[in-house]
Design a protein around this motif. Sequence first.
Motif, mmCIF file in Angstrom:
data_model
loop_
_atom_site.group_PDB
_atom_site.id
_atom_site.type_symbol
_atom_site.label_atom_id
_atom_site.label_comp_id
_atom_site.label_asym_id
_atom_site.label_seq_id
_atom_site.Cartn_x
_atom_site.Cartn_y
_atom_site.Cartn_z
ATOM 1 N N GLN A 412 45.292 -3.456 74.451
ATOM 2 C CA GLN A 412 46.082 -3.240 75.655
ATOM 3 C C GLN A 412 46.603 -1.821 75.640
ATOM 4 N N SER A 413 46.432 -1.109 76.742
ATOM 5 C CA SER A 413 46.855 0.274 76.828
ATOM 6 C C SER A 413 47.705 0.446 78.079
ATOM 7 N N ASP A 414 48.948 0.903 77.914
ATOM 8 C CA ASP A 414 49.876 1.063 79.030
ATOM 9 C C ASP A 414 50.107 2.543 79.324
ATOM 10 N N PHE A 415 50.365 2.834 80.591
ATOM 11 C CA PHE A 415 50.596 4.204 81.053
ATOM 12 C C PHE A 415 51.775 4.823 80.316
ATOM 13 N N LEU A 416 51.601 6.107 79.934
ATOM 14 C CA LEU A 416 52.664 6.843 79.260
ATOM 15 C C LEU A 416 53.109 8.041 80.089
ATOM 16 N N ILE A 417 52.154 8.889 80.506
ATOM 17 C CA ILE A 417 52.487 10.095 81.259
ATOM 18 C C ILE A 417 51.240 10.573 81.988
ATOM 19 N N GLY A 460 41.567 8.248 85.217
ATOM 20 C CA GLY A 460 40.342 8.128 84.432
ATOM 21 C C GLY A 460 39.472 7.022 84.987
ATOM 22 N N GLY A 461 38.948 6.173 84.073
ATOM 23 C CA GLY A 461 38.051 5.114 84.524
ATOM 24 C C GLY A 461 38.661 3.737 84.548
ATOM 25 N N SER A 462 39.910 3.576 84.011
ATOM 26 C CA SER A 462 40.393 2.209 83.865
ATOM 27 C C SER A 462 41.879 2.007 84.076
ATOM 28 N N LEU A 463 42.697 3.050 84.008
ATOM 29 C CA LEU A 463 44.144 2.869 84.045
ATOM 30 C C LEU A 463 44.616 2.793 85.498
ATOM 31 N N THR A 502 52.506 4.916 69.852
ATOM 32 C CA THR A 502 51.119 4.868 69.391
ATOM 33 C C THR A 502 50.217 5.226 70.563
ATOM 34 N N LEU A 503 49.521 6.355 70.490
ATOM 35 C CA LEU A 503 48.705 6.825 71.608
ATOM 36 C C LEU A 503 47.463 5.960 71.752
ATOM 37 N N GLY A 504 47.108 5.650 72.993
ATOM 38 C CA GLY A 504 45.950 4.801 73.259
ATOM 39 C C GLY A 504 44.727 5.557 73.721
ATOM 40 N N ALA A 597 45.914 11.568 82.500
ATOM 41 C CA ALA A 597 46.986 10.736 81.954
ATOM 42 C C ALA A 597 46.756 10.487 80.471
ATOM 43 N N VAL A 598 47.819 10.150 79.776
ATOM 44 C CA VAL A 598 47.763 9.653 78.411
ATOM 45 C C VAL A 598 48.445 8.295 78.400
ATOM 46 N N SER A 599 47.814 7.341 77.755
ATOM 47 C CA SER A 599 48.368 5.990 77.676
ATOM 48 C C SER A 599 48.819 5.695 76.256
ATOM 49 N N THR A 600 49.608 4.644 76.118
ATOM 50 C CA THR A 600 50.079 4.205 74.812
ATOM 51 C C THR A 600 49.439 2.874 74.465
#
Length: 695
Positions: A412-417, A460-463, A502-504, A597-600
Amino acid sequence: MRKTIMMTALVAAAAGAVCAETTTNLVVGWDTFKWQNSGTDPLISEPTVVDGATGEATQDGNWRISDASGSHDETYGSFSGYMAATNDRGYNIVLSNATAYVDFEVESTGDELDLVAFHFDSVGRSNIAHNAWQLEILAGGSLTAGVVESGSLSSSTNAGRDLFDYDVDLTGLTDHGLSAATTFRLTFSGGSTINTNYLTDLDNVGLTAEVPIPPPVPDFELLAGWEQWSSTHAGDASRADGVDAVYTDVGAGINTLGANTNGTFGTLATVPPADQTNENNNDGARIANGADGTFQFSVTNTSGIAKNLGAFHMDVGVFRPNAANEWTLTVLSGSAITTGQVTSGIAPNVAGGVVDWTEYDVPLYTLADNELENGGVVIFELAFTGGASGSAGHHLFLDNVAVSKAVNVPEQSDFLIGWEVWSTSGPVDASTKTNDIEGAATTMGWSIDTSAANTNGIWGGSLTNPVADVTANAVNDGARLTNGGEGYWDFAITNTSAEARTLGAFHFNSASLRPSSSRDWMLEVLAGSSITPGLVDVGTIPVPASGGTADWYGKDIYLTDLADYTLEPGGTVTFRLNFTGGVSGTAGHHQFLDNVAVSTFVDTTEPINLNSAIVAYLFDPSGTSSLSFTGAVSTAYIIKSTGDLANTGFTPVVLAAATVGTLTNGTIVTTDTGAATAEFSESANAQFYKVESAP
């Protein structure tokens, strides 16, 4: 079609880690037999379940069909790892002979199998039926001959009740490794009447073994793909991400009928899709008139980092049955990974005169050596044979061939910034961010442009949460590299919270306006970051399908394969996304960027108590299921379950009773020997369970 369901007990190797090297599987089973209605000739029944072993059942003629003899509990004995048929028909003994038996000859279809148990469902309809049973191994097989176990069936005067479960443990045998064909004989005796009310019923016979748990199937990302073919019998890959890739062929040509237009490489979907046209001869490859043909695909890793190979993907089409449709995939000498045959197959033909396409995704991640190091090369040979040569032969077609890399996607990867609003006048603050995360971006070489805006709402492709900016009516909605120019963006992210993050993944959207833009991208962590600096990944944005139209490409670069991807409190990481490879000047074209974006990574793994182990599980779809385990002495535990290991976590099981141990305030307390058995209602047996200390 019968559905396979895996049932496993989970054990922990370390705190928070679920680990099991093997599991118990049904390797061969019978839930539907060929019945003897009259006469005395034995009949042979093929197994309905074949998964690692095969076999046949031969009954001795003393059995008959019965509409009231079938088992309905969907298990083989008590083994619930595979759903058995619930038809009403089963064996029962037809004569008052002294004995009646069925022989089950079984054989491993691969490596030696470590047998666990012999399972069957049976019942004696009275205490004078053939209630005495015996299981023996006959001489001549791979197991030592002799009686394994004997006993007496439970009896019932109710002709319509379900059968009882019997499981004969094989692990105590001196030799329980099945390889060559071995015959198990199940014999019943002791009956004294042929009256229907005094019969013995038999159904759902199976054999289980300990088998390795296969590695989890990773996600696949395209490394190289061929969707265009050449009359010169050679050509570059039309798509390549961090690799150089070429093909050659012997005995093949090109033809529009050889084009598969469904838009995937095998079943691998890409953005943009694989070529969906069949307007030109080079859209497809053909081996004509039943002749043999071979293709060689060479992939060289030029990315700067190792790549774990995922799969070999292809679409194979057969025009009529005399085509060279028998194929073999081999890794040739000169490759940096282990050489030898990978697998083979036969592409089917159903309707003559129509190209029957079959999509293949041949796993490479299961190979003992699947890592293609930087600078390494792998050479695949795809050979087609088996056609009828000459005028009697028919055509074989090939299209959409690809080699992919294996990607371990976080659960599972959640939005960070994220950045979706752009500027070239100083640092660009992140336009969307979560609490206690700060970020700013700086650039070299990029400008801003409304036509560079991606409006699909996806990072990106999924968030997809939150939705990215879908407008293109402001001057700062997108970023642009002009006329083949090169440039980069630096994205500095600081964790201002008191908790580690924790970066995703790193997500971005990019598009080429025409093929001479700077389509080659590279992502790296710059020196000075609080996580280890270095190259993360490289790739190439695909050529646009039509010049002058921006074809957006969504990319998710997962960071959880890095040696260090934890952003500590107060820590900063700077990602550089660099684009190169364009034709400079007026011959060059534009490259666009948006929705970075970077996700966590959200770790949903729940710790398993190391002092507990599941020892037994019984599923009853209409009543009470039970689970037995061992743990610490006189200690309270809870039980959790999930129907799918890929979901977001386990949930507590509501306990109804304790048959071993005691039930206290919804928890189960072990005995003074550390044992416990809990009862509960469960609607589906496709479950995974674990035991934890009660909070």
